[in-house]
Each structure stands twice: as C-alpha cells, then as structure tokens.
Design a protein around this motif. Structure first.
Motif, short mmCIF file in Angstrom:
data_model
loop_
_atom_site.label_atom_id
_atom_site.label_comp_id
_atom_site.label_asym_id
_atom_site.label_seq_id
_atom_site.Cartn_x
_atom_site.Cartn_y
_atom_site.Cartn_z
N LEU A 119 -1.94 13.11 -1.26
CA LEU A 119 -2.96 12.08 -1.16
C LEU A 119 -3.71 11.87 -2.47
CD1 LEU A 119 -4.25 13.12 2.34
CD2 LEU A 119 -2.98 11.05 1.80
N SER B 161 -7.49 14.20 2.97
CA SER B 161 -7.53 12.75 3.14
C SER B 161 -8.89 12.17 2.78
CB SER B 161 -7.17 12.38 4.57
OG SER B 161 -8.17 12.82 5.48
N GLU C 180 0.01 -0.41 0.24
CA GLU C 180 -0.52 0.81 -0.37
C GLU C 180 -0.05 0.96 -1.81
OE1 GLU C 180 -1.11 5.19 1.49
OE2 GLU C 180 0.98 4.71 0.99
N GLY D 187 -0.99 18.38 1.39
CA GLY D 187 -1.69 17.15 1.69
C GLY D 187 -2.56 16.69 0.53
N TRP E 172 -7.77 4.57 9.59
CA TRP E 172 -6.51 4.82 10.33
C TRP E 172 -6.81 5.78 11.49
CZ3 TRP E 172 -1.07 4.78 7.97
CH2 TRP E 172 -0.12 5.20 8.90
N THR F 65 -9.34 6.68 0.51
CA THR F 65 -10.09 7.48 1.49
C THR F 65 -10.53 6.64 2.67
OG1 THR F 65 -10.87 9.08 -0.14
CG2 THR F 65 -12.18 8.84 1.84
N ALA G 142 -7.67 6.10 5.00
CA ALA G 142 -7.36 7.27 5.83
C ALA G 142 -8.35 7.40 6.98
CB ALA G 142 -7.39 8.53 4.96
N ARG H 175 3.75 13.55 6.34
CA ARG H 175 2.69 14.28 7.04
C ARG H 175 3.26 15.31 8.00
NH1 ARG H 175 -2.33 11.68 6.49
NH2 ARG H 175 -2.17 9.70 5.41
N TRP I 282 -4.84 18.46 6.91
CA TRP I 282 -4.82 17.21 6.14
C TRP I 282 -6.16 16.48 6.17
CZ3 TRP I 282 -0.66 14.21 3.88
CH2 TRP I 282 0.52 14.93 3.73
#
Length: 471
Positions: free
Chosen positions: A50, A169, A298, A46, A327, A321, A324, A3, A165
């Motif tokens: 992703l 994401s 993951e 990104g 998080w 998704t 993300a 990232r 991003w």
C-alpha cells in the motif's frame, strides 16, 4: 494489490502444537511464535503493497518513464497471478515452509531492485518480481496457517491476517507520500526493504528444520494450470508493453500477448464466462470487469495528478488512504444496512457508483476544473467496489455449491487479475493513441477515462445474470 484470503513434527520454535489444549488461543505458548511472525509478515507485506503504489507515479516521472507506467503497474498483477499458482503448487509438493521463505526473501530483494532503479525498465523488473513474491506469500501464508493451527483456530488466524492490513491501509500511503515529498521516492523502497528484512529472517527461523507435514498425500506431478498460468502471465506482460507504444514492434507484441490471453485464459475460468452465462460465469466476469475499472483508476488518476497537475505526493497518499477507508465503509454498509437486498441488486448499485466515479475522473481532466475533483474519483470508485466485491463473492460461493467453493474462489481471483490487466491495457492503448495525435495531455487522459465507461456500465447491465433465482 494482493490481499490476505496441514503435522506431527513441527519447527523447534513451535513445540507440541499438535498436543495443545483445546482452550489454547492464537497467542498461547504453542502458537505465539507462529502468530506473531505471520502477523508481522502480513503487516509489513500490506505496508509495502500500500505504500509503494502511490510512490510509483513519482518514480516513473523521475526515471522519464511515464509512457511505460502502465507496464510498471500491470506487470505486478501479471506476475502475481503466476506467483499464486506457483506458490500453491510448491506448497502442495513440499509444504508451505519453502515457498513462504522464498517469497519473503524475494520480497526484500525486489524492493532493493526497485529502490536502486536507474531506468523505468529496472523499476518494472522490480515490480514484476515483487508481484511474483506477493503471490507466493499470499498463498503460502494461508497454507501455513492450515499446517500450524488446528481447525478450530484457523478462522481466527485468517481474521488476524486480514486485521494486519488495517494500519497499513491507513498509515502506509500518506507516510510514503510524506517520505517521497520531503526526502526521496527511493527512501520508501529502501525503508520497506529494511523493515521487511526482520520478519523475513524471523519467518525462516520459525519455519526452519524439517517441513511441516500432515497425513495428506503431497502432489507429485506438475499441474497443467501452472504452465497455462505462466503463459497467460507472459501474454499479459507482452500486452502491457505492446500497448505502451505506437509502432510496428509494439503492435506485434501486443498482438502476441492478445493471442496468448484469448487462447489460454478461458482455461482458467468457468465455461461461459466470456459470454456472461447466468450464474457463476457471469459473477466471475463481473468481478474481472469491476476490478479492472477500479485498478485502472487507481493507476491513472495518481499518474495524471503527479505528471500533469503537479499534485504533491502527500496528497496522493491521502487519496489512497481515503479510498481504503471508504471501501471498508461500503463493505460495512452493504453487509449491515443493505443485508436484506438481493445481492445482484447490490452489484448494480455498486456498478452505478463506480460509473459515476469514471465520470468524475473525466471531469477532472477538463480545463479550469480543480485537480482535487479528479482525485475524488478514487474514493468514489472505492465505495462502489466496497459494495460490489463482497456481493459478488457471496454470489460466487452460492452459485458454486458445496465442495466447489475453493474452485470458485480461485476463478474469482484469476478473473480479477485478468480484468485488471485487460482494462488497464485498453485504457493504455487509448491514451497512447491519443498522445500520438499530439492532443493536449489532459484531454488524452480524459479520452482514456472515457474508455472505462464500457466495462464500468456492463456490471450494471449484466448484474441480473448473477441472481440466485436462475439456479
């Protein structure tokens, strides 16, 4: 996944940047070409990162390479570690233009290599080269920002890159899952290659001509860390392949990889990291352990859902998704509502949540338990990481002191990569040993997830060693 985290003469498309008015913004005339191009680059980088990850389990199954899937996942991280050091060294020698352009071109080529894969080995090669390109691009973009913008605009430019991003994401994983389900996993790679080609060409045009330069002396000798990191990356790749099988050849290669990692990896980390010495070493170690547990979940949870539970690729994309989103939510909560808490306690809370996620993943392998129970492990683990990662970053900067924060940031990134490689290797070895004894496949995944309990609990036990009071 990677990232986003100086010149009198500039490219023809960036005229008179040095003389820009103090009130100029990122999208004012002197900077608009660089801002748009950099933003498009990070957006599609990104999107590629992703969107590709949730597609990989389906690709591995289609290529009859499920056993080697951990190698496909791990080699990206191993190559990214070397790519970041290589890109940084190259940028120090000649400026950001060449490594950035090379990284973008290599990204397109690697997507084409992966898209045309006829074997799991070709897919792994594509992912390895993609990791190399991603590491180069991530470091070079940050360097290019330092060269293209005055100091007052650099924080805004970095924030803009991170914002690039957000949409990927949210939209990347489910869109990739939809394309995989209704068309083909290859279409995801080919489509991303076509989309990435445009900003790659634009980047070359924006950076064409003489390299940006400033008054700082350029590095003229090779850094020892470059060779050390290359050896560590090779060791990581050997280890990932070694634990993917259960015979003498795999054992020898796994041993060779382990020797390289044990002998050389400590040179890339603060003294005392392996024994969790109080302060920065413990902070760096816990970043590696926590990232390793999350990265392994993951990789293995989607693989289990696709290969054993036959879950649709669209659902896998939605799981990514949701991870993300939560998080980001976890980061927001620890930064707003829990801002008064000591950071080392946030590390402990996040570790507890992540350990609970491992338990949920284990439960998802039990007979009669719905597949979506196992899927819930990923967003739950993301909540824990959303709390731990920012807290560990703040602690690392506080422990490092003024003038050494860049070094601490580099150590944290290296530890993250090594932790992902080591924990994934551990889980892979456990999985393949279990499969060698002809146990039911779901039970084998359960045992592999169980191996994550040790690195998952250690941040909870050792979190107190990161506290600032020990300084």
């Amino acid at each position: 996944m990677t990232r986003p985290t100086d010149s009198p003469e500039l490219s023809p498309l960036l005229p008179e940047i040095a003389a820009a008015d103090d009130d100029s913004g990122l999208f004012s005339r002197p900077y608009v070409a660089a801002s748009v191009t950099f933003l498009a680059t990070m957006f599609l980088t990104g999107f590629a990162a992703l969107a590709v990850v949730p597609t990989l389990p389906t690709a591995a199954e289609a290529l009859d390479g499920v056993a080697l899937f951990p190698l496909v996942a791990g080699c990206f991280v191993a190559a990214g570690m070397f790519g970041g050091v290589l890109g940084g060294h190259w940028a120090d020698v000649s400026g950001a233009r060449r490594p950035l352009a090379a990284g973008m071109v290599l990204t397109v080529l690697t997507l084409l290599v992966a898209a045309s894969s006829t074997s799991i080995w070709q897919l792994a090669a594509g992912r390895f080269l993609d990791g190399l390109a991603a590491g180069m691009v991530a470091v070079s973009v940050n360097t290019a920002i330092g060269e293209a913008y005055p100091e007052r605009l650099q924080p805004r430019a970095l924030a803009l890159m991170s914002a690039g991003w957000i949409v990927p994401s949210l939209a990347g994983p489910p869109l990739a899952g939809l394309v995989t389900e209704t068309w083909s996993w290859r279409a995801v790679f080919y489509g991303l290659a076509a989309l990435t080609l445009v900003p790659s060409l634009a980047m070359i045009v924006v950076l064409r001509g003489r390299a940006w330069s400033d008054d700082r002396p350029r590095e003229t000798t090779a850094r020892p860390a470059l060779l050390v990191t290359l050896a560590v990356s090779v060791g990581a790749a050997l280890g990932q392949y070694g634990v993917s099988g259960w015979n003498v050849r795999h054992a020898v290669l796994a041993g060779a990889g382990a020797v390289l990692l044990v002998a050389l990896a400590p040179r890339l980390l603060p003294v005392g990291t392996w024994r969790s010495a109080s302060g920065l070493p413990a902070t760096v170690l816990l970043r590696g352990l926590s990232s390793g547990v999350f990265f392994t979940l993951e990789a293995f949870v989607p693989l289990m859902l696709v290969a054993e539970r036959k879950v649709d690729a669209v659902v896998i994309g939605l799981v990514f998704t949701s991870a993300a989103v939560v998080w980001a939510a976890g980061s927001w909560v620890q930064g707003r509502w829990l801002d008064g808490w000591p950071r080392h306690r946030l590390v402990g809370v996040g570790a507890g949540v992540q350990t609970a996620a491992v338990a949920v993943a284990i439960a998802g392998t039990l007979p009669g338990v719905p597949a979506l129970v196992g899927a819930a492990a990923m967003p739950l683990a993301a909540v824990g990481m959303g709390m731990m990662a920012p807290a560990l970053t703040v602690l690392s900067l506080a422990h490092s002191g003024p003038g050494r924060q860049g070094q601490a940031s580099g150590a944290m990134q290296t530890s993250q990569n090594l932790g992902q490689i080591a924990v994934l290797g551990l889980a892979t070895a456990v999985l393949n040993v279990s499969l060698a004894f002809k146990a039911p496949h779901l039970a084998c995944y359960g045992v592999a997830f169980g191996a994550l309990l040790v690195p998952g609990v250690l941040p909870l036990v050792l979190g107190g060693r990161t506290r600032l009071e020990v300084l």
